[in-house]
Design an enzyme around this catalytic site. Structure first.
Site, PDB file in Angstrom:
ATOM      1  N   TYR A 146       0.841  -1.224  -0.074  1.00 36.62           N
ATOM      2  CA  TYR A 146      -0.524   0.255  -0.088  1.00 36.62           C
ATOM      3  C   TYR A 146       0.886   1.224  -0.315  1.00 36.62           C
ATOM      4  O   TYR A 146       2.268   1.194   0.811  1.00 36.62           O
ATOM      5  CB  TYR A 146      -1.142  -0.080   1.596  1.00 36.62           C
ATOM      6  CG  TYR A 146      -1.814   0.996   1.605  1.00 36.62           C
ATOM      7  CD1 TYR A 146      -2.896   1.350   0.987  1.00 36.62           C
ATOM      8  CD2 TYR A 146      -1.543   1.745   2.378  1.00 36.62           C
ATOM      9  CE1 TYR A 146      -3.558   2.589   0.803  1.00 36.62           C
ATOM     10  CE2 TYR A 146      -1.751   3.494   2.793  1.00 36.62           C
ATOM     11  CZ  TYR A 146      -3.149   3.570   1.805  1.00 36.62           C
ATOM     12  OH  TYR A 146      -4.263   4.432   2.217  1.00 36.62           O
ATOM     13  N   ASP A 241       9.112   2.543  -0.729  1.00 36.80           N
ATOM     14  CA  ASP A 241       8.302   3.346   0.276  1.00 36.80           C
ATOM     15  C   ASP A 241       8.648   3.457   1.432  1.00 36.80           C
ATOM     16  O   ASP A 241       8.356   1.782   2.367  1.00 36.80           O
ATOM     17  CB  ASP A 241       7.012   3.454   0.198  1.00 36.80           C
ATOM     18  CG  ASP A 241       5.763   3.549   1.151  1.00 36.80           C
ATOM     19  OD1 ASP A 241       5.950   4.210   1.510  1.00 36.80           O
ATOM     20  OD2 ASP A 241       4.975   3.395   0.914  1.00 36.80           O
ATOM     21  N   LYS A 274       5.444   9.212   9.228  1.00 35.72           N
ATOM     22  CA  LYS A 274       4.378   8.313  10.247  1.00 35.72           C
ATOM     23  C   LYS A 274       6.053   9.406  11.194  1.00 35.72           C
ATOM     24  O   LYS A 274       5.887   9.542  11.812  1.00 35.72           O
ATOM     25  CB  LYS A 274       4.842   6.400  10.564  1.00 35.72           C
ATOM     26  CG  LYS A 274       3.739   6.791   9.117  1.00 35.72           C
ATOM     27  CD  LYS A 274       3.063   5.314   9.428  1.00 35.72           C
ATOM     28  CE  LYS A 274       2.163   4.948   8.742  1.00 35.72           C
ATOM     29  NZ  LYS A 274       0.784   4.990   8.918  1.00 35.72           N
TER      30      LYS A 274
END
Ligand code: HOZ
Length: 434
Positions: A146, A241, A274
């Site tokens: 994702y 990612d 994050k």
């Protein structure tokens, strides 16, 4: 507790009247596991308290950012000071330069970095940059990885090679995803075939080095090595990612873990989020200088944001990075996480429950399967009903895991040995009932 006295229930009723599904991000609605989402009133250290005042040991950590635990005093102080000086300027600040310098120091594959506000924005911008820098349109991703909810990345794999363009969401026109190629994670043969067919048209290969959105699935060393080699051979950019893994699995991210196994290994572009924001909306993408210089105002690839490099978010990120750089931080975090994982494995084995688990740094995953899965199809073999019983059994015992079996878990520096022991004891009770 009846529905009349359950504040989570009444808040969910109110929320559903005014917010689609009652939540601002779908997985929070507990749709996969059933039941009432907990509305969180406050959090401190490793704990969160819901609207009824019930305490939970938190293994979501805001889906990754809260690596220090909630309410770390140094972070709160930095945020409070920054807020007094101004919430947003829409102009450059010294603090964003400091944060960029700190990130680059820790991530040697990046010469330059740009700050944005969310992982989705960072991923979307990285794709545009890769396309702009290479002059190519096609992108390659893997099933189960994702990369945020940008249109071109919301593509589910069709099975088999060279399946282009099956959007996972309504509202994504087929033309938008027709350039997105989706392959099976950890499948070297498919990867090689895909590059032989499309390599010269690929702007980039984008991957989660440890996939955290199909629970926790590592890219094998061989798969990682071939991803790098094929990108180099065909002139495509390797985009890592690390929104979940960055500053979470190691100080240098997952790429530093793979660099220990593959000499000289480095991605061309890294996407982060994050932990770098420490709980505030902050994300980034960065990479080699000649690639990053393609961005406006230097280059022709446009990208911008009113809240990019926000002064309060950068203060939060800087204070968080300061803490995680302290000697021994990751050793202690990894050791707590391993204790959790091995405790759960032992408890499941004692109760005869098929179970396997893995962790790296402060990130972990577990499966109600006899062996660790290597790709999305294998993850899908998990018995969802059984997972739901485990989830609710733990929740009733004050342990808060992600409300879906496709999510990784996160341990923070605030989790104590007692918290881990209490979690394992609760899991042992639930395993007996599965
Ligand atoms: N992106 C998360 C799922 N992998 C959900 C984030 C949230 O709901 O806050």
């Amino acid at each position: 507790m009846t529905h009349n006295t359950d504040r989570n229930f009444s808040l969910f009723e109110r929320a559903r009247a005014v917010i689609p599904g009652g939540v601002n991000s779908p997985v929070r609605a507990f749709k996969a596991v059933g039941g009432t989402p907990r509305f969180i009133g406050r959090a401190q250290g490793a704990y969160m308290w819901d609207a009824n005042g019930t305490r939970y040991i938190d293994y979501i950590g805001s889906w990754g950012p809260m690596i220090l635990g909630h309410g770390h005093p140094a972070v709160l102080e930095a945020v409070q000071k920054a807020a007094v000086d101004g919430l947003s300027f829409g102009a450059p600040t010294e603090r964003e330069v400091e944060l960029a310098e700190a990130i680059l120091e820790l991530m040697p594959s990046m010469d330059m970095v740009r700050l944005v506000s969310s992982g989705t924005e960072a991923g979307m911008s990285a794709i545009r940059l890769a396309r702009g820098a290479t002059g190519r349109s096609k992108i390659l991703k893997f099933e189960g990885c994702y990369h945020g909810h940008a249109d071109a990345l919301l593509v589910k794999a069709g099975s088999g090679l060279a399946t282009f363009g099956n959007a996972t969401s309504a509202g994504v026109p087929p033309e938008v995803v027709q350039h997105t190629l989706v392959l099976e994670y950890n499948n070297v043969v498919q990867l090689e075939e895909a590059f032989a067919l499309h390599g010269r048209d690929l702007a980039c290969l984008m991957m989660e080095p440890i996939a955290g959105n199909m629970n926790f699935v590592r890219a094998s060393t061989e798969f990682t090595r071939r991803c790098r080699e094929l990108c180099t051979e065909y002139g495509a950019l390797l985009v890592y990612d690390e929104v979940m893994t960055g500053f979470r699995v190691a100080l240098g991210g997952a790429q530093s873990v793979y660099a220990q196994q593959i000499p000289g290994f480095a991605p061309d572009i890294t996407v982060m989020g994050k932990v770098i924001g420490g709980g505030m909306p902050l994300a980034a993408f960065g990479g080699r200088r000649e690639v990053m210089e393609q961005l406006a105002p230097l280059g022709a690839v446009y990208q911008a944001g009113t809240l990019s490099g926000n002064p309060v978010a950068t203060a939060c990120g800087l204070a968080t990075l300061h803490e995680i750089r302290k000697p021994g931080f990751y050793e202690a975090l990894a050791s707590s996480t391993r204790a959790l994982v091995s405790g759960l494995e032992a408890a499941a084995a004692d109760e005869g429950v098929p179970f396997c688990a893995d962790s790296e740094g402060g990130m972990f995953g577990f499966f109600l399967l006899p062996e660790l899965p290597q790709n999305y199809a294998e993850v899908m073999r998990t018995d969802g009903q059984r997972f739901n019983r485990l989830f609710h059994g733990l929740l009733e015992r004050g342990v808060y895991l992600a409300p879906a079996l496709y999510e990784a878990g996160f341990v923070s520096a605030a989790h104590t040995q007692d918290d881990i022991a209490a979690t394992v004891a609760a899991a042992r009770e639930v395993f007996k009932t599965l």
